[in-house]
Structures are given as structure tokens and as C-alpha cells.
Design a protein around this motif. Structure first.
Motif, PDB file in Angstrom:
ATOM      1  N   ASP A  17     -45.589  -6.008  41.648  1.00  0.00           N
ATOM      2  CA  ASP A  17     -46.320  -4.757  41.419  1.00  0.00           C
ATOM      3  C   ASP A  17     -46.510  -4.606  39.914  1.00  0.00           C
ATOM      4  O   ASP A  17     -45.620  -4.116  39.214  1.00  0.00           O
ATOM      5  N   ARG A  18     -47.674  -4.990  39.411  1.00  0.00           N
ATOM      6  CA  ARG A  18     -47.929  -4.988  37.975  1.00  0.00           C
ATOM      7  C   ARG A  18     -47.813  -3.594  37.358  1.00  0.00           C
ATOM      8  O   ARG A  18     -47.129  -3.422  36.341  1.00  0.00           O
ATOM      9  N   PRO A  19     -48.461  -2.563  37.928  1.00  0.00           N
ATOM     10  CA  PRO A  19     -48.345  -1.232  37.299  1.00  0.00           C
ATOM     11  C   PRO A  19     -46.905  -0.734  37.231  1.00  0.00           C
ATOM     12  O   PRO A  19     -46.488  -0.168  36.212  1.00  0.00           O
ATOM     13  N   ALA A  20     -46.125  -0.942  38.283  1.00  0.00           N
ATOM     14  CA  ALA A  20     -44.736  -0.492  38.288  1.00  0.00           C
ATOM     15  C   ALA A  20     -43.915  -1.284  37.276  1.00  0.00           C
ATOM     16  O   ALA A  20     -43.067  -0.724  36.569  1.00  0.00           O
ATOM     17  N   SER A  21     -44.167  -2.587  37.184  1.00  0.00           N
ATOM     18  CA  SER A  21     -43.453  -3.427  36.230  1.00  0.00           C
ATOM     19  C   SER A  21     -43.748  -2.985  34.804  1.00  0.00           C
ATOM     20  O   SER A  21     -42.835  -2.861  33.979  1.00  0.00           O
ATOM     21  N   HIS A  22     -45.019  -2.723  34.538  1.00  0.00           N
ATOM     22  CA  HIS A  22     -45.404  -2.302  33.190  1.00  0.00           C
ATOM     23  C   HIS A  22     -44.756  -0.963  32.827  1.00  0.00           C
ATOM     24  O   HIS A  22     -44.199  -0.812  31.731  1.00  0.00           O
ATOM     25  N   ALA A  23     -44.813  -0.008  33.730  1.00  0.00           N
ATOM     26  CA  ALA A  23     -44.241   1.315  33.454  1.00  0.00           C
ATOM     27  C   ALA A  23     -42.741   1.217  33.198  1.00  0.00           C
ATOM     28  O   ALA A  23     -42.209   1.869  32.293  1.00  0.00           O
ATOM     29  N   ARG A  31     -41.008  -1.452  32.182  1.00  0.00           N
ATOM     30  CA  ARG A  31     -40.732  -2.174  30.935  1.00  0.00           C
ATOM     31  C   ARG A  31     -40.996  -1.308  29.714  1.00  0.00           C
ATOM     32  O   ARG A  31     -40.185  -1.282  28.772  1.00  0.00           O
ATOM     33  N   ILE A  32     -42.116  -0.606  29.706  1.00  0.00           N
ATOM     34  CA  ILE A  32     -42.466   0.224  28.560  1.00  0.00           C
ATOM     35  C   ILE A  32     -41.474   1.374  28.397  1.00  0.00           C
ATOM     36  O   ILE A  32     -41.089   1.720  27.271  1.00  0.00           O
ATOM     37  N   ALA A  33     -41.045   1.957  29.501  1.00  0.00           N
ATOM     38  CA  ALA A  33     -40.070   3.044  29.414  1.00  0.00           C
ATOM     39  C   ALA A  33     -38.769   2.547  28.790  1.00  0.00           C
ATOM     40  O   ALA A  33     -38.167   3.226  27.936  1.00  0.00           O
ATOM     41  N   TYR A  34     -38.344   1.360  29.192  1.00  0.00           N
ATOM     42  CA  TYR A  34     -37.121   0.796  28.628  1.00  0.00           C
ATOM     43  C   TYR A  34     -37.315   0.457  27.154  1.00  0.00           C
ATOM     44  O   TYR A  34     -36.451   0.769  26.313  1.00  0.00           O
ATOM     45  N   ARG A  35     -38.445  -0.147  26.824  1.00  0.00           N
ATOM     46  CA  ARG A  35     -38.722  -0.502  25.426  1.00  0.00           C
ATOM     47  C   ARG A  35     -38.745   0.744  24.547  1.00  0.00           C
ATOM     48  O   ARG A  35     -38.223   0.738  23.423  1.00  0.00           O
ATOM     49  N   ASP A  36     -39.326   1.824  25.054  1.00  0.00           N
ATOM     50  CA  ASP A  36     -39.404   3.049  24.263  1.00  0.00           C
ATOM     51  C   ASP A  36     -38.025   3.633  23.981  1.00  0.00           C
ATOM     52  O   ASP A  36     -37.797   4.221  22.920  1.00  0.00           O
ATOM     53  N   THR A  37     -37.108   3.498  24.924  1.00  0.00           N
ATOM     54  CA  THR A  37     -35.740   3.982  24.663  1.00  0.00           C
ATOM     55  C   THR A  37     -35.079   3.143  23.570  1.00  0.00           C
ATOM     56  O   THR A  37     -34.320   3.677  22.751  1.00  0.00           O
ATOM     57  N   LEU A  38     -35.370   1.852  23.529  1.00  0.00           N
ATOM     58  CA  LEU A  38     -34.838   1.005  22.467  1.00  0.00           C
ATOM     59  C   LEU A  38     -35.395   1.415  21.100  1.00  0.00           C
ATOM     60  O   LEU A  38     -34.690   1.412  20.095  1.00  0.00           O
TER      61      LEU A  38
END
Length: 222
Positions: free
Chosen positions: A71-77, A79-86
Motif C-alpha cells: 500500500d504505497r500511500p499508507a507506506s509513505h504516510a 514513513r514521513i510521520a516517522y521521519r518528521d519525529t526524527l
């Protein structure tokens, strides 16, 4: 400016992996997303030998590994959420602020030249309170070619209204060094942990970190 190499008027910095260790958070976000699917990311081939966005290639590789259920949209969301916390706790690389302060004392102008888009770089620099340091800015979404193409450095030089001989570039990748040298700039390299440290022979000076040398001493070596 006693002791400096003659004629230096400005410093131009790469962003990702040089001013901020966003290469590390980028890798971590992809490593974590692969692990979410029970898979291991091949980190040996993760980083490209050119600037610019490689997200599509990474998603294609992950989709092929996961299979039809990806699921590309779910994967992207995710990943980006995790990256933003970093990124919330990410600051400038050690020693960089000392260089900025020294540059101000020497009357040197600062610029940034990145293959990343304007919003990405400016948002990060704004968050850490340093965007105003850079009077000239050049970005990957403003030029046709990404590093090692010199286009973004040539744009930075135009915005500084300086010839390349009066400007020093700072880079963390071999293709970034190649771009700076192709634009006619002297270049200081600080190889990031994901590059081959033997691939920087074109750089004028190679350091392990910005903390290795005070800026005046560094510039005197050029």
C-alpha cells in the motif's frame, strides 16, 4: 582577513549531510519502513551517486519486495510521520555554528546550494533559526540538472554576483565535490558516513567534521 587564502568573499554550503545530518534520518526512515514489512533494507545500494529526489526508486524497490499487498500511500504516510519525529530534534552538524560565527567576524557572505527543493532546505534552516544567515540560496527545483551537474552552484554564484575564484564550497559527497569543482570553486569536503572516504581526491581539503579546524585556519589552507 589576515591568514586567509586571498580573495575569498563567500562560502557556499551544501545542505543534506553537510549542514544537517538529514541523510541519516532519511536512511533511518526507509530502514524502519522496510522493517515494518519484515524486510531488511540493502543499505549498500541505498544512496545514489547524484543529487535529487530518489524516492520513486526506493518505493519501487520496496513494492517489488513486498509484493501485491503493498500500500504505497499508507507506506509513505507512515514513513514521513516517522521521519518528521526524527527531525524535531535534529540540529545543525557539530561545529557548523562556530564556522558561521567566524564567517561573520571575517566579513564573509554565506550561501546554500542544494539539490533538494527550496521548501525542504528553508523549512529546516528556519526551524533551527539559521535561515537568515544565507543571503543567497539555490535549490534543485530551480535548475535542470542535479549534482554532479554544476547548475545549482552556478545559480548560487549568479545570486552572489561573484566569480568562482572568490567562493569556497563545502560538500559531503563526491558528486557534490564534482559539481563544485565543475563550477570553478575551491571545495572543502566532510564525507558523510555513507560515502567512500577514498573518493574525495578532487577536494582541496578533506575533514572528518566541522569541529576539526577553526574556520580561519581552514581557509588559510586553501
Amino acid at each position: 582577513m589576515a591568514g586567509m587564502a586571498p580573495g575569498i568573499e563567500a562560502l557556499v554550503f551544501d545542505f543534506d549531510g553537510l549542514l544537517m545530518h538529514t541523510e541519516t534520518t532519511h536512511l533511518d526512515s526507509w530502514r524502519t519502513e522496510w522493517a515494518y514489512h519484515g524486510l531488511a533494507l540493502d543499505e549498500s545500494t541505498f544512496f545514489a551517486d547524484h543529487g535529487g529526489d530518489t524516492s520513486e526508486q526506493h518505493y519501487a524497490a520496496l513494492a517489488a519486495a513486498v509484493g501485491s499487498g503493498f500500500d504505497r500511500p499508507a507506506s509513505h504516510a507512515r514513513r514521513i510521520a516517522y521521519r518528521d519525529t526524527l527531525h524535531e530534534g535534529l540540529d545543525l552538524a557539530p561545529g557548523v555554528r562556530d564556522w558561521f560565527a567566524a564567517a561573520a567576524g571575517l566579513g564573509l557572505r554565506l550561501a546554500v546550494a542544494s539539490s533538494s527543493p527550496r521548501a525542504w532546505v528553508e523549512d529546516h534552516l528556519t526551524r533551527v533559526g539559521e535561515l537568515g544567515r544565507f543571503e543567497a540560496r539555490a535549490f534543485g527545483d530551480e535548475v535542470a540538472g542535479h549534482k554532479p551537474d554544476p547548475a545549482v552552484y552556478l545559480l548560487a554564484l549568479r545570486r552572489l554576483d561573484l566569480p568562482p575564484g572568490r567562493v569556497v564550497a563545502f560538500e559531503d559527497t563526491a558528486h557534490g565535490v564534482a559539481a563544485a569543482k565543475a563550477a570553478g570553486l575551491r571545495c572543502v569536503a566532510i564525507p558523510n558516513p555513507y560515502t567512500d572516504p577514498t573518493a574525495f581526491s578532487a577536494a582541496d581539503v578533506v575533514l572528518r567534521a566541522a569541529t576539526d579546524l577553526p574556520l580561519p585556519e581552514l581557509l588559510a589552507r586553501l
